[in-house]
Design a protein around this motif. Structure first.
Motif, PDB file in Angstrom:
ATOM      1  N   ILE A 279      -7.800  68.332   6.398  1.00  0.00           N
ATOM      2  CA  ILE A 279      -8.408  68.140   7.723  1.00  0.00           C
ATOM      3  C   ILE A 279      -8.349  66.680   8.142  1.00  0.00           C
ATOM      4  O   ILE A 279      -8.038  66.357   9.301  1.00  0.00           O
ATOM      5  CB  ILE A 279      -9.862  68.657   7.706  1.00  0.00           C
ATOM      6  CG1 ILE A 279      -9.874  70.186   7.562  1.00  0.00           C
ATOM      7  CG2 ILE A 279     -10.590  68.255   8.985  1.00  0.00           C
ATOM      8  CD1 ILE A 279     -11.253  70.771   7.376  1.00  0.00           C
ATOM      9  N   LEU A 280      -8.631  65.760   7.209  1.00  0.00           N
ATOM     10  CA  LEU A 280      -8.545  64.332   7.533  1.00  0.00           C
ATOM     11  C   LEU A 280      -7.119  63.937   7.897  1.00  0.00           C
ATOM     12  O   LEU A 280      -6.907  63.146   8.835  1.00  0.00           O
ATOM     13  CB  LEU A 280      -9.034  63.504   6.343  1.00  0.00           C
ATOM     14  CG  LEU A 280     -10.543  63.491   6.083  1.00  0.00           C
ATOM     15  CD1 LEU A 280     -10.859  62.689   4.832  1.00  0.00           C
ATOM     16  CD2 LEU A 280     -11.301  62.932   7.280  1.00  0.00           C
ATOM     17  N   ALA A 281      -6.150  64.458   7.153  1.00  0.00           N
ATOM     18  CA  ALA A 281      -4.750  64.148   7.461  1.00  0.00           C
ATOM     19  C   ALA A 281      -4.372  64.655   8.841  1.00  0.00           C
ATOM     20  O   ALA A 281      -3.712  63.941   9.630  1.00  0.00           O
ATOM     21  CB  ALA A 281      -3.836  64.763   6.400  1.00  0.00           C
ATOM     22  N   LEU A 282      -4.791  65.882   9.180  1.00  0.00           N
ATOM     23  CA  LEU A 282      -4.478  66.441  10.493  1.00  0.00           C
ATOM     24  C   LEU A 282      -5.169  65.657  11.604  1.00  0.00           C
ATOM     25  O   LEU A 282      -4.556  65.356  12.639  1.00  0.00           O
ATOM     26  CB  LEU A 282      -4.897  67.908  10.538  1.00  0.00           C
ATOM     27  CG  LEU A 282      -4.560  68.680  11.823  1.00  0.00           C
ATOM     28  CD1 LEU A 282      -3.046  68.731  12.032  1.00  0.00           C
ATOM     29  CD2 LEU A 282      -5.133  70.085  11.766  1.00  0.00           C
ATOM     30  N   TYR A 283      -6.434  65.303  11.385  1.00  0.00           N
ATOM     31  CA  TYR A 283      -7.178  64.533  12.394  1.00  0.00           C
ATOM     32  C   TYR A 283      -6.536  63.171  12.625  1.00  0.00           C
ATOM     33  O   TYR A 283      -6.379  62.726  13.765  1.00  0.00           O
ATOM     34  CB  TYR A 283      -8.624  64.369  11.942  1.00  0.00           C
ATOM     35  CG  TYR A 283      -9.455  63.522  12.872  1.00  0.00           C
ATOM     36  CD1 TYR A 283     -10.029  64.066  14.019  1.00  0.00           C
ATOM     37  CD2 TYR A 283      -9.690  62.168  12.596  1.00  0.00           C
ATOM     38  CE1 TYR A 283     -10.799  63.292  14.875  1.00  0.00           C
ATOM     39  CE2 TYR A 283     -10.460  61.381  13.451  1.00  0.00           C
ATOM     40  CZ  TYR A 283     -11.007  61.952  14.582  1.00  0.00           C
ATOM     41  OH  TYR A 283     -11.764  61.175  15.431  1.00  0.00           O
ATOM     42  N   ASN A 284      -6.165  62.514  11.540  1.00  0.00           N
ATOM     43  CA  ASN A 284      -5.547  61.194  11.667  1.00  0.00           C
ATOM     44  C   ASN A 284      -4.198  61.272  12.370  1.00  0.00           C
ATOM     45  O   ASN A 284      -3.890  60.449  13.246  1.00  0.00           O
ATOM     46  CB  ASN A 284      -5.378  60.584  10.275  1.00  0.00           C
ATOM     47  CG  ASN A 284      -4.765  59.198  10.320  1.00  0.00           C
ATOM     48  OD1 ASN A 284      -5.427  58.214  10.613  1.00  0.00           O
ATOM     49  ND2 ASN A 284      -3.475  59.108  10.023  1.00  0.00           N
TER      50      ASN A 284
END
Length: 225
Positions: free
Chosen positions: A63-68
């Protein structure tokens, strides 16, 4: 005559051997992953909590990778920050990386396969202590993680500007998705203690499930769809 019969016998043996080899099918077994602890272990037990931790880490990373990737460098006219006029080698690498990623992703096909092949009755026949609802819940978690992997993969590939960046990003995402498999192997090697070793070496992980009749498999497939 004796020689001919020997030759015929040898020939039939080779035929039987080739038939057994070509007709071999992988046994239907539970996935050796920490995700499986979610239905093989009692709720609130150490292996169960350990599995929840692995799920939380994997989901958080994806999720953090997608958000970033979506928010950094985006603009109203280009929300995904897709570069323009990339070179031909980058374009070819993008298509290759997408192909490799689609083949390497195993959470979705394996989860759907197990849902189609293992019914509530067969699960209880092999391991009466297992809860089929938890089994389905675990499969849903794995399928959702697979789709998160796909979203991240398509995003990083679309945003890449160099060939090495494409393959590094795809391999990094694949490593996150395989975190549960690595943790399960370490648990089997007694790295995380005796309780996790016992949980990862339970008999249910070695049990083979009988293949359902075609009619039941078709019914299960329709339910999954």
């Amino acid at each position: 005559v004796g020689g001919g019969s020997d030759t015929a016998g040898c020939g039939s043996g080779r035929d039987e051997q080739s038939i057994s080899i070509t007709g071999y099918e992988e046994p239907i077994v539970l996935t050796q992953s920490t995700h499986s602890f979610l239905f093989t272990e009692q709720t609130c037990s150490i292996p169960f909590v350990f599995a929840l931790g692995i799920v939380a880490i994997s989901y958080t990373c994806l999720i953090l990778a997608l958000y970033n990737n979506i928010n950094v460098g985006s603009s109203p006219g280009n929300p995904l920050n897709v570069p323009v006029n990339v070179s031909m080698d980058v374009r070819v690498a993008q298509y290759l990386a997408l192909t490799i990623g689609l083949i390497m992703e195993g959470e979705i096909p394996e989860s759907l396969y197990l849902l189609r092949m293992i019914s509530e009755k067969t699960l209880r026949d092999v391991s009466p202590s297992l809860d089929y609802r938890k089994f389905v819940f675990c499969a849903c978690i794995r399928v959702t993680m697979g789709y998160l992997f796909y979203l991240n993969m398509f995003t990083v590939v679309a945003q890449a500007t160099t060939v090495i960046e494409i393959f590094f990003d795809v391999l990094a995402l694949q490593f996150i998705q395989q975190f549960d498999d690595i943790a399960f192997r370490l648990a089997k090697w007694d790295v995380f203690g005796k309780r996790l070793k016992r949980a990862s070496t339970k008999r249910c992980f070695r049990a083979e499930f009988e293949k359902l009749p075609y009619v039941l498999r078709k019914k299960m497939t329709n339910c999954v769809k």
